[in-house]
Write an enzyme that holds these catalytic residues in place. Sequence first.
Site, mmCIF file in Angstrom:
data_model
loop_
_atom_site.group_PDB
_atom_site.id
_atom_site.type_symbol
_atom_site.label_atom_id
_atom_site.label_comp_id
_atom_site.label_asym_id
_atom_site.label_seq_id
_atom_site.Cartn_x
_atom_site.Cartn_y
_atom_site.Cartn_z
ATOM 1 N N LEU A 53 0.828 -1.206 0.000
ATOM 2 C CA LEU A 53 0.000 0.000 0.000
ATOM 3 C C LEU A 53 0.864 1.259 0.000
ATOM 4 C CD1 LEU A 53 -2.651 -0.972 2.667
ATOM 5 C CD2 LEU A 53 -2.997 -0.771 0.211
ATOM 6 N N PRO A 54 0.406 2.314 -0.674
ATOM 7 C CA PRO A 54 1.123 3.594 -0.659
ATOM 8 C C PRO A 54 0.849 4.348 0.624
ATOM 9 C CG PRO A 54 -0.835 3.808 -1.997
ATOM 10 C CD PRO A 54 -0.790 2.370 -1.525
ATOM 11 N N CYS A 55 1.170 3.744 1.752
ATOM 12 C CA CYS A 55 0.814 4.348 3.034
ATOM 13 C C CYS A 55 1.621 5.613 3.303
ATOM 14 C CB CYS A 55 0.982 3.342 4.159
ATOM 15 S SG CYS A 55 2.496 2.402 4.074
ATOM 16 N N HIS A 56 2.657 5.869 2.487
ATOM 17 C CA HIS A 56 3.413 7.112 2.651
ATOM 18 C C HIS A 56 2.601 8.300 2.156
ATOM 19 C CE1 HIS A 56 4.276 5.439 -1.328
ATOM 20 N NE2 HIS A 56 4.359 6.682 -1.743
#
Length: 106
Positions: A53-56
């Site tokens: 996931l692009p949790c950044h």
Amino acid sequence: MDKHEFYEKVYKIVATIPEGKVMTYGLIGFILGSRYYARRVGKALSNAHGRGLPCHRVVNSKGELAPAHVFGGKGKQYRLLKEEGVFFKPNGCVDLKRSLWRPWEI
DNA sequence: GCGCTGACAAAAA
DNA sequence: TTTTTTGCCAGCG
């Protein structure tokens, strides 16, 4: 809403954030029903390691990045976002006015 | 079961 | 503007 279901929805929303945009914990929580879900969103992400996931692309309401220990590096998240074209303010916070993704305003 | 902590946030002071 | 208070709830000891 079951917690598992809640987590899945968080992951789903995060996965839809496009490059160069960010969302806030509170905003995601609000979409799922209440602004008070913000903390649970954080927990969901902390439990989301290895999911790709692009949790950044998720930051707090002020545009501040997550604590360094989360991504295991000081400027890790900052560099990733910068590379994607996210705007930053001189103080190192995300410029939410330019980079906050508001799905309902497209 | 109880109390504390936390990738949070809005309102009040 | 910054700091404190308050609300919410899943995990952990």
